[in-house]
Design a protein around this motif. Structure first.
Motif, mmCIF file in Angstrom:
data_model
loop_
_atom_site.group_PDB
_atom_site.id
_atom_site.type_symbol
_atom_site.label_atom_id
_atom_site.label_comp_id
_atom_site.label_asym_id
_atom_site.label_seq_id
_atom_site.Cartn_x
_atom_site.Cartn_y
_atom_site.Cartn_z
ATOM 1 N N PRO A 84 -13.179 10.332 -0.330
ATOM 2 C CA PRO A 84 -11.885 9.770 0.104
ATOM 3 C C PRO A 84 -10.707 10.230 -0.754
ATOM 4 O O PRO A 84 -9.598 10.407 -0.234
ATOM 5 C CB PRO A 84 -12.102 8.254 -0.010
ATOM 6 N N THR A 85 -10.935 10.392 -2.041
ATOM 7 C CA THR A 85 -9.822 10.780 -2.923
ATOM 8 C C THR A 85 -9.762 12.289 -3.189
ATOM 9 O O THR A 85 -8.923 12.740 -3.972
ATOM 10 C CB THR A 85 -9.943 10.052 -4.268
ATOM 11 N N ASP A 86 -10.649 13.040 -2.532
ATOM 12 C CA ASP A 86 -10.658 14.492 -2.742
ATOM 13 C C ASP A 86 -9.683 15.154 -1.773
ATOM 14 O O ASP A 86 -10.068 15.890 -0.867
ATOM 15 C CB ASP A 86 -12.069 15.056 -2.561
ATOM 16 N N TYR A 87 -8.401 14.868 -2.007
ATOM 17 C CA TYR A 87 -7.367 15.399 -1.117
ATOM 18 C C TYR A 87 -7.274 16.916 -1.207
ATOM 19 O O TYR A 87 -7.038 17.592 -0.191
ATOM 20 C CB TYR A 87 -6.012 14.774 -1.471
ATOM 21 N N GLU A 88 -7.460 17.446 -2.390
ATOM 22 C CA GLU A 88 -7.319 18.895 -2.563
ATOM 23 C C GLU A 88 -8.337 19.665 -1.735
ATOM 24 O O GLU A 88 -8.021 20.723 -1.187
ATOM 25 C CB GLU A 88 -7.437 19.258 -4.043
ATOM 26 N N GLN A 136 -2.115 11.549 -0.859
ATOM 27 C CA GLN A 136 -2.355 11.903 -2.259
ATOM 28 C C GLN A 136 -1.209 11.424 -3.138
ATOM 29 O O GLN A 136 -1.428 10.892 -4.239
ATOM 30 C CB GLN A 136 -2.524 13.416 -2.394
ATOM 31 N N ALA A 137 0.021 11.584 -2.664
ATOM 32 C CA ALA A 137 1.179 11.119 -3.422
ATOM 33 C C ALA A 137 1.175 9.596 -3.545
ATOM 34 O O ALA A 137 1.507 9.028 -4.596
ATOM 35 C CB ALA A 137 2.465 11.593 -2.766
ATOM 36 N N ASN A 138 0.775 8.907 -2.459
ATOM 37 C CA ASN A 138 0.729 7.435 -2.480
ATOM 38 C C ASN A 138 -0.243 6.905 -3.526
ATOM 39 O O ASN A 138 -0.060 5.795 -4.050
ATOM 40 C CB ASN A 138 0.325 6.894 -1.109
ATOM 41 N N GLU A 139 -1.275 7.662 -3.815
ATOM 42 C CA GLU A 139 -2.302 7.210 -4.750
ATOM 43 C C GLU A 139 -1.793 7.159 -6.197
ATOM 44 O O GLU A 139 -2.376 6.488 -7.041
ATOM 45 C CB GLU A 139 -3.518 8.144 -4.681
ATOM 46 N N ILE A 140 -0.743 7.920 -6.499
ATOM 47 C CA ILE A 140 -0.253 8.002 -7.881
ATOM 48 C C ILE A 140 0.550 6.756 -8.223
ATOM 49 O O ILE A 140 1.519 6.418 -7.533
ATOM 50 C CB ILE A 140 0.621 9.259 -8.078
ATOM 51 N N LEU A 149 7.884 12.828 -10.675
ATOM 52 C CA LEU A 149 8.115 14.224 -10.298
ATOM 53 C C LEU A 149 6.923 14.777 -9.519
ATOM 54 O O LEU A 149 7.096 15.511 -8.539
ATOM 55 C CB LEU A 149 8.364 15.061 -11.559
ATOM 56 N N ARG A 150 5.711 14.405 -9.966
ATOM 57 C CA ARG A 150 4.505 14.876 -9.270
ATOM 58 C C ARG A 150 4.441 14.290 -7.857
ATOM 59 O O ARG A 150 4.073 14.983 -6.905
ATOM 60 C CB ARG A 150 3.272 14.476 -10.077
ATOM 61 N N LYS A 151 4.795 13.014 -7.720
ATOM 62 C CA LYS A 151 4.807 12.400 -6.387
ATOM 63 C C LYS A 151 5.838 13.094 -5.485
ATOM 64 O O LYS A 151 5.534 13.431 -4.327
ATOM 65 C CB LYS A 151 5.159 10.909 -6.509
ATOM 66 N N ALA A 152 7.017 13.339 -6.022
ATOM 67 C CA ALA A 152 8.071 13.989 -5.236
ATOM 68 C C ALA A 152 7.627 15.377 -4.778
ATOM 69 O O ALA A 152 7.866 15.775 -3.626
ATOM 70 C CB ALA A 152 9.351 14.078 -6.063
ATOM 71 N N LYS A 153 6.966 16.086 -5.668
ATOM 72 C CA LYS A 153 6.500 17.439 -5.334
ATOM 73 C C LYS A 153 5.472 17.410 -4.208
ATOM 74 O O LYS A 153 5.519 18.223 -3.281
ATOM 75 C CB LYS A 153 5.913 18.106 -6.573
ATOM 76 N N LEU A 154 4.536 16.462 -4.276
ATOM 77 C CA LEU A 154 3.506 16.347 -3.232
ATOM 78 C C LEU A 154 4.130 15.975 -1.894
ATOM 79 O O LEU A 154 3.760 16.525 -0.848
ATOM 80 C CB LEU A 154 2.458 15.318 -3.638
#
Length: 471
Positions: A84-88, A136-140, A149-154
């Motif tokens: 479930p968390t293996d978005y990549e 994936q961004a929501n999980e952070i 910044l990482r969320k914004a990038k995703l």
């Protein structure tokens, strides 16, 4: 002719492309790269078939179908089985499906793989990709500015594929939160730097707080604080340089100490330069003590050696003056006119013998047949040689007074020679007179001697140069 050559080159390039196998990329895990090579290869084949008006070969179609089927099934399986968390992993395989669709679709060979290409639409795959980036961004859970910044990038990466739900707004909101949080972090770090009296770092962090927040406006008084502590650290550093220079001047006895003080005064002036062209009178003092620390050298005598001495002693704190009274180092150098002689050594003689073929004659062999037989002859002769030598010798003297003592005599000798060989007696035709070596003319010989003389002297002057650094 030019058109034919261009067509030939195109065919060569096409064949080179076909020769690259997509399997080479597949083996390394670069499936998208492999798909692009597969598409390039089949595009090249398609062009060649159209030019020749020929149909596709069964083996090519079967290969294409098998490859696309294998990649499609693999991507579907990876997407379904990913944690479930293996978005990549899911993103990577959706990107593979998108590459299959975009690289291999709408081509002359596309109908043969329509079974696989029709499983998905381009927009459908892009939406799935955007969803994966979104989730994936929501999980952070952000704790620091880098998390925002990482969320914004995703979110932005997902939006590049598809405008999924409120993905763009979330990208902008998290980017703004990054600006705010990063500015606060830098501001807090700057305040800690002030408590530790690290004013230079404080200025840098206030400046970073100001710059990172600029898209939203001005952050508190960060720009003002950056200017305050920028001037504060520069003033402190300038004062430190200034006081170090003052301390050196109070005990200075050597020229090198004046030069050291000048460097510190200059550093004080430079570090404070944003607020004027000098700190206190540091610029004036730097110039004054740089001049006071100069070594004034007067060199007189033979021009050839004098020029070489000046080159060897050249430094930014060395000044060559025109009279001895203005110098703290006087160098007198002389070189005599030199002696030159040419002489011949004793003639050397060498007795030689060779047995050489001089012709042939007809003789009867053991069966009575006439055959050719080589005729040899003994040659006894003499080889003479005489060597002519040019020899030049020169001497030089150096005497100094002032900062450095050097009193030495130097002597150099060089020679050149040429040997003449000739023959006498019963000499074979292949031997003729000849010469070896090169005999330098008088001035050439003297030039070589002068160079050798300076080579002997130069070590003393480079050592003098090293010692003058400390004077």
């Amino acid at each position: 002719m030019r058109k034919i050559l261009l067509a030939f080159l195109c065919l060569i390039l096409a064949s080179c492309v076909v020769s690259v196998k997509p399997e080479d990329k597949f083996k390394s895990g670069d499936y998208i790269g492999g798909v692009k090579i597969l598409a390039n290869n089949f595009n090249a084949k398609s062009q060649k078939l159209q030019q020749k008006n020929k149909p596709w070969k069964d083996k090519d179609i079967l290969y294409l179908q098998a490859t696309v089927a294998k990649l499609t099934v693999m991507a579907q399986k990876n997407i379904q089985q990913a944690a479930p968390t293996d978005y990549e992993k899911r993103i990577k395989n959706y990107q593979l499906l998108l590459a299959l669709k975009t690289e291999l679709g709408d081509k002359s060979y596309s109908p043969y793989i329509e079974k696989y290409l029709s499983l998905y639409t381009i927009n459908g795959i892009k939406e799935s990709l955007a969803k994966q980036f979104y989730q994936q961004a929501n999980e952070i859970v952000p704790a620091y500015s880098d998390d925002y910044l990482r969320k914004a990038k995703l979110y932005r990466q997902g939006y590049e594929y598809f405008n999924y739900q409120d993905i763009l707004k979330r990208a902008e909101d998290n980017q703004n939160m990054y600006y705010k949080t990063a500015a606060q972090e830098f501001y807090t770090d700057a305040q800690a730097d002030i408590r530790e009296r690290n004013y230079k770092q404080a200025a840098a962090n206030f400046r970073k707080a100001h710059e990172v927040y600029l898209p939203l406006g001005n952050y508190k008084d960060s720009a003002k604080q950056a200017d305050i502590y920028e001037k504060k650290w520069r003033t402190i550093e300038a004062e430190n340089h200034y006081q170090q220079a003052q301390t050196i001047i109070r005990r200075a006895k050597r020229l090198s100490e004046y030069r050291e003080a000048a460097t510190l005064y200059r550093a004080a002036s430079e570090v404070y330069s944003p607020y004027g062209n000098t700190y206190k009178n540091s610029t004036k003092l730097a110039s004054m003590y740089a001049q006071k620390g100069q070594i004034q050298i007067f060199v007189r005598g033979n021009s050839y050696l004098a020029d070489n001495i000046r080159s060897a002693l050249q430094k930014n704190y060395v000044n060559f003056v025109d009279n001895a009274s203005a110098a703290n180092l006087v160098i007198d150098v002389s070189m005599n006119r030199g002696q030159f002689q040419q002489y011949k050594e004793n003639i050397e003689t060498q007795n030689l013998h060779e047995n050489l073929r001089v012709g042939s004659k007809q003789v009867a062999d053991e069966h009575g047949n006439m055959v050719n037989q080589d005729v040899y002859k003994d040659f006894y002769f003499k080889k003479y040689s005489v060597k002519t030598v040019n020899e030049a010798e020169m001497m030089a003297e150096v005497h100094t007074r002032g900062l450095y003592a050097l009193n030495r005599n130097y002597r150099a000798k060089t020679t050149s020679s040429q040997t003449y060989y000739w023959f006498d007696g019963n000499v074979p035709k292949k031997y003729t007179a000849y010469t070896e070596g090169k005999l330098l003319a008088r001035e050439e010989q003297f030039n070589q001697t002068r160079q050798k003389l300076w080579s002997q002297m130069s070590g003393d002057f480079y050592e003098m140069n090293r010692i003058l650094d400390t004077q």
